[in-house]
Scaffold this motif. Sequence first.
Motif, PDB file in Angstrom:
ATOM      1  N   ALA A 136      93.914  92.275 -27.683  1.00  0.00           N
ATOM      2  CA  ALA A 136      93.561  90.964 -28.390  1.00  0.00           C
ATOM      3  C   ALA A 136      94.588  89.955 -27.869  1.00  0.00           C
ATOM      4  O   ALA A 136      94.268  88.786 -27.648  1.00  0.00           O
ATOM      5  N   ARG A 137      95.860  90.475 -27.649  1.00  0.00           N
ATOM      6  CA  ARG A 137      97.033  89.838 -27.239  1.00  0.00           C
ATOM      7  C   ARG A 137      96.963  89.456 -25.549  1.00  0.00           C
ATOM      8  O   ARG A 137      97.577  88.281 -25.276  1.00  0.00           O
ATOM      9  N   LEU A 138      95.978  90.066 -25.065  1.00  0.00           N
ATOM     10  CA  LEU A 138      95.972  89.854 -23.412  1.00  0.00           C
ATOM     11  C   LEU A 138      95.125  88.891 -23.237  1.00  0.00           C
ATOM     12  O   LEU A 138      94.010  88.353 -23.869  1.00  0.00           O
ATOM     13  N   PRO A 139      95.350  88.277 -22.184  1.00  0.00           N
ATOM     14  CA  PRO A 139      94.473  87.193 -21.454  1.00  0.00           C
ATOM     15  C   PRO A 139      92.999  87.789 -21.525  1.00  0.00           C
ATOM     16  O   PRO A 139      92.951  89.035 -20.945  1.00  0.00           O
ATOM     17  N   VAL A 140      91.861  87.239 -21.364  1.00  0.00           N
ATOM     18  CA  VAL A 140      90.565  87.500 -21.153  1.00  0.00           C
ATOM     19  C   VAL A 140      90.399  88.502 -20.071  1.00  0.00           C
ATOM     20  O   VAL A 140      89.979  89.373 -19.911  1.00  0.00           O
ATOM     21  N   ASP A 141      91.047  87.869 -18.720  1.00  0.00           N
ATOM     22  CA  ASP A 141      90.666  88.517 -17.718  1.00  0.00           C
ATOM     23  C   ASP A 141      91.367  90.029 -17.488  1.00  0.00           C
ATOM     24  O   ASP A 141      90.927  90.990 -17.080  1.00  0.00           O
ATOM     25  N   GLN A 142      92.599  89.959 -18.096  1.00  0.00           N
ATOM     26  CA  GLN A 142      93.341  91.159 -18.144  1.00  0.00           C
ATOM     27  C   GLN A 142      92.703  92.262 -19.109  1.00  0.00           C
ATOM     28  O   GLN A 142      92.458  93.588 -18.814  1.00  0.00           O
ATOM     29  N   ARG A 143      92.081  91.963 -20.268  1.00  0.00           N
ATOM     30  CA  ARG A 143      91.460  92.652 -21.212  1.00  0.00           C
ATOM     31  C   ARG A 143      90.148  93.077 -20.368  1.00  0.00           C
ATOM     32  O   ARG A 143      89.705  94.509 -20.644  1.00  0.00           O
ATOM     33  N   THR A 144      89.541  92.368 -20.089  1.00  0.00           N
ATOM     34  CA  THR A 144      88.224  92.565 -19.385  1.00  0.00           C
ATOM     35  C   THR A 144      88.349  93.867 -18.123  1.00  0.00           C
ATOM     36  O   THR A 144      87.417  94.740 -18.204  1.00  0.00           O
ATOM     37  N   ILE A 145      89.335  93.654 -17.164  1.00  0.00           N
ATOM     38  CA  ILE A 145      89.488  94.476 -16.259  1.00  0.00           C
ATOM     39  C   ILE A 145      89.931  95.660 -16.858  1.00  0.00           C
ATOM     40  O   ILE A 145      89.329  97.182 -16.260  1.00  0.00           O
ATOM     41  N   LEU A 146      90.563  96.006 -17.906  1.00  0.00           N
ATOM     42  CA  LEU A 146      90.987  97.436 -18.512  1.00  0.00           C
ATOM     43  C   LEU A 146      89.944  97.907 -19.302  1.00  0.00           C
ATOM     44  O   LEU A 146      89.575  99.060 -18.949  1.00  0.00           O
ATOM     45  N   VAL A 147      89.127  97.134 -19.836  1.00  0.00           N
ATOM     46  CA  VAL A 147      87.835  97.828 -20.661  1.00  0.00           C
ATOM     47  C   VAL A 147      86.900  98.324 -19.439  1.00  0.00           C
ATOM     48  O   VAL A 147      86.138  99.267 -19.850  1.00  0.00           O
ATOM     49  N   LEU A 148      86.595  97.617 -18.513  1.00  0.00           N
ATOM     50  CA  LEU A 148      85.664  97.976 -17.413  1.00  0.00           C
ATOM     51  C   LEU A 148      85.975  99.323 -16.994  1.00  0.00           C
ATOM     52  O   LEU A 148      85.174 100.128 -16.701  1.00  0.00           O
ATOM     53  N   HIS A 149      87.550  99.317 -16.438  1.00  0.00           N
ATOM     54  CA  HIS A 149      87.832 100.361 -16.127  1.00  0.00           C
ATOM     55  C   HIS A 149      88.092 101.718 -16.795  1.00  0.00           C
ATOM     56  O   HIS A 149      87.556 102.738 -16.397  1.00  0.00           O
TER      57      HIS A 149
END
Length: 192
Positions: A136-149
């Motif tokens: 939750a501390r990460l910017p949306v773009d970083q969180r998104t790419i980690l979740v998708l991968h």
Amino acid sequence: MGERESEGPIETAKDNSLADRARNGDLGAFEELMHARIDAIYRLSYAIVGDEADARDSTQETFIAAWRRIRGLRDPDRFDAWLQRIAVNAARMTLRSRGRRHVREIPSGDVASLAAMSDRARPKRSDADILGTALARLPVDQRTILVLHHLEGRDLAGLAEIFEIPVGTVKSRLHSARQALHAALATEDRRP
């Protein structure tokens, strides 16, 4: 998406046929595709927005937008990547529209009992809580790419397709996101 990538040729052909029929206005075909993917889209949305109600809203907006744009789907083989791109954008819009306000009410009795507990008596935070807070501390773009991968099992080429960027850029962004997550986890590990 991890579970969909292991489909056999018959299921893939069926999905392609459904996507093609949906492109031509068949609402029943679209609903069948939606039902097969709703849990995965909710998980993705939840991982990005971090709130159940917002994730439900984002999932709903994803399928509304997908139905409105289905005629523009050029390649039924790429339906999942197309849908995930819409889901990522819907989650981002949900975050913007909510202003990232996350107010949680804590009953006053809970506050008093927490204050009365000694530091040793407080329950330990689970690894899932620590990871969730760090994400939750990460910017949306970083969180998104980690979740998708890592959670949805998308490979680099799949991420490049979803984000419409070169694979080299995906590698760079994934590396930066992992470093940011590592730093956020280190911060969370130091918290009681």
